[in-house]
Design an enzyme around this catalytic site. Structure first.
Site, PDB file in Angstrom:
ATOM      1  N   GLU A  44       4.591  70.084  36.028  1.00 46.40           N
ATOM      2  CA  GLU A  44       5.323  70.691  34.919  1.00 46.40           C
ATOM      3  C   GLU A  44       4.390  71.341  33.909  1.00 46.40           C
ATOM      4  O   GLU A  44       4.680  72.407  33.377  1.00 46.40           O
ATOM      5  CB  GLU A  44       6.211  69.648  34.238  1.00 46.40           C
ATOM      6  CG  GLU A  44       7.417  69.228  35.067  1.00 46.40           C
ATOM      7  CD  GLU A  44       8.302  70.404  35.445  1.00 46.40           C
ATOM      8  OE1 GLU A  44       8.305  71.407  34.707  1.00 46.40           O
ATOM      9  OE2 GLU A  44       8.969  70.338  36.484  1.00 46.40           O
ATOM     10  N   TYR A 104      11.041  71.073  26.510  1.00 44.51           N
ATOM     11  CA  TYR A 104      11.353  71.359  27.907  1.00 44.51           C
ATOM     12  C   TYR A 104      10.739  70.320  28.851  1.00 44.51           C
ATOM     13  O   TYR A 104      11.419  69.746  29.707  1.00 44.51           O
ATOM     14  CB  TYR A 104      10.867  72.763  28.332  1.00 44.51           C
ATOM     15  CG  TYR A 104      10.763  72.832  29.830  1.00 44.51           C
ATOM     16  CD1 TYR A 104      11.906  72.935  30.606  1.00 44.51           C
ATOM     17  CD2 TYR A 104       9.531  72.682  30.474  1.00 44.51           C
ATOM     18  CE1 TYR A 104      11.835  72.930  31.992  1.00 44.51           C
ATOM     19  CE2 TYR A 104       9.453  72.668  31.856  1.00 44.51           C
ATOM     20  CZ  TYR A 104      10.610  72.786  32.612  1.00 44.51           C
ATOM     21  OH  TYR A 104      10.536  72.750  33.957  1.00 44.51           O
ATOM     22  N   ASP A 120      14.751  75.750  30.296  1.00 47.36           N
ATOM     23  CA  ASP A 120      13.581  76.609  30.451  1.00 47.36           C
ATOM     24  C   ASP A 120      14.050  78.062  30.483  1.00 47.36           C
ATOM     25  O   ASP A 120      15.236  78.346  30.362  1.00 47.36           O
ATOM     26  CB  ASP A 120      12.810  76.261  31.723  1.00 47.36           C
ATOM     27  CG  ASP A 120      13.480  76.847  32.938  1.00 47.36           C
ATOM     28  OD1 ASP A 120      14.720  76.859  32.975  1.00 47.36           O
ATOM     29  OD2 ASP A 120      12.780  77.319  33.844  1.00 47.36           O
TER      30      ASP A 120
END
Length: 359
Positions: free
Chosen positions: A100, A183, A201
């Site tokens: 991520e 996020y 996102d």
DNA sequence: GAGCCGTGGCG
DNA sequence: TCGCCAAGGCT
């Protein structure tokens, strides 16, 4: 494009996390029906009448229900998802967290090889925390935004110190880690631990802007209305919500793309508010591009690239050689960039005008 | 909230 | 070609 098999690897950990297999996900998704009474209270999707803004309440109408949107997008995801290693059912939360961070503003194809190196070299937060930050910066390679590497290293240390070396499952605790914002906290909680969070996102925002709100692009910054909308659209059950989050993201990444959306391949094109409105052009202010040539970022990148390459500290003249010609005549800018890198912790100054990545 | 922070590929 | 864009976060 084939779905990964879920039963190939045994789950190595007993910690709470996402459903172990895709079958479990499918079971969790199984409650979807468009006609069951429990869906009567759902917002219903329809074409906004005029001047839609992202996050406006979803108007009532007979067109298509929320659960229909869920069913179609989840089915599309089942058939079309990319086979990415961090989506393997037994992928450890730490490896998902690494992915991520790397995927922040960096395309999948460039992340893949670096991610593989990282998870092999630093399979747990403890492994990474045991090394100096310079190793993380060097191993970051050319992914860009190297402060992410520094923060990921700091996050590993915080995980070791505050969470016994295990990635925390709690959204608030994730949010408190360096480099993890709104996020990424939601993404890790959702993808690694199967929790229900609004994962907003750029892909998800674009999909909702078009299908629901009827505009081509979402606002520059995430609005409260967008968060509200994403929360309203979240399926009720944890596992289904988690799968929904990644499914919408994938739809945005593969079909509902920024420039040339493949509406012919879209599972919800028949209920897309933007398409029905005739695909009106973006009416807001032009999105400002980022200048590059001659900017501090270019110089910083060149300086850091030189230090990444070298195992030995570099002298000031050696560093100067590495910066682009256009900046050679700007010692002021060079000095500012070097100072900035040092302030950021990306570069460590040594006696005698020598520099290296931080130990 | 606007500006800043890397890098490379693609239409 | 070159501007746009890519799973954001931080100040």
């Amino acid at each position: 494009m084939s779905p990964t098999t879920g039963a190939k690897h045994p789950a190595p950990s007993s910690r709470p996390r996402k459903p172990a297999t895709r079958e479990a996900n499918r079971r969790a998704d199984g409650a979807a029906t468009s006609t069951s009474p429990q869906n009567q209270g759902d917002p219903t999707l329809a074409v906004p009448s005029s001047a839609p803004r992202q996050g406006d309440p979803i108007p009532a109408g007979p067109t298509a229900s929320k659960s229909t949107l869920h069913r179609k997008i989840l089915a599309w995801y089942d058939a079309n998802q990319r086979d990415l290693p961090w989506r393997e059912p037994d992928c450890p939360p730490w490896h998902i967290l690494i992915s991520e961070i790397m995927l922040q503003q960096t395309p999948v194809n460039r992340v893949l090889p670096v991610w593989r190196e990282w998870v092999e070299r630093w399979p747990t937060p403890k492994h990474l925390a045991a090394e100096g930050p310079g190793e993380a910066i060097r191993a970051w390679g050319r992914l860009g935004y190297p402060r992410r590497a520094l923060r990921l290293h700091a996050a590993a240390q915080a995980i070791v110190e505050r969470h016994g070396g295990e990635v925390p499952t709690d959204h608030t605790e994730l949010l408190a880690l360096p480099g993890i914002g709104s996020y990424t906290a939601a993404a890790v909680a959702s993808f690694a631990f199967g929790q229900r969070h609004a994962v907003l996102d750029t892909n998800v925002r674009r999909v909702f802007a078009r299908t629901v709100t009827g505009i081509e692009y979402p606002p520059t910054a995430v609005t409260a209305a967008e968060t509200r909308l994403a929360t309203e659209l979240l399926p009720s059950h944890d596992a289904r919500a988690a799968r929904w989050a990644v499914a919408v993201m994938e739809l945005g990444a593969l079909v509902c793309t920024a420039r040339s959306p493949k509406c012919g391949d879209c599972p919800v094109s028949d209920q897309c508010a933007w398409l029905r409105a005739g695909s009106p052009a973006h009416s807001g202010p032009a999105r400002k591009g980022q200048a590059w040539a001659g900017t501090d970022r270019q110089i910083r990148g060149a300086l850091l690239a030189a230090l990444r390459k070298s195992r030995e500290p570099l002298s000031h003249p050696q560093l100067v050689i590495e910066v682009p010609d256009s900046a050679l005549r700007e010692p002021t800018q060079r000095g500012r960039c070097l100072s900035g890198l040092i302030e950021d912790g990306l570069v460590e100054p040594l006696p005698g005008q020598r520099y290296q990545l931080p130990e």
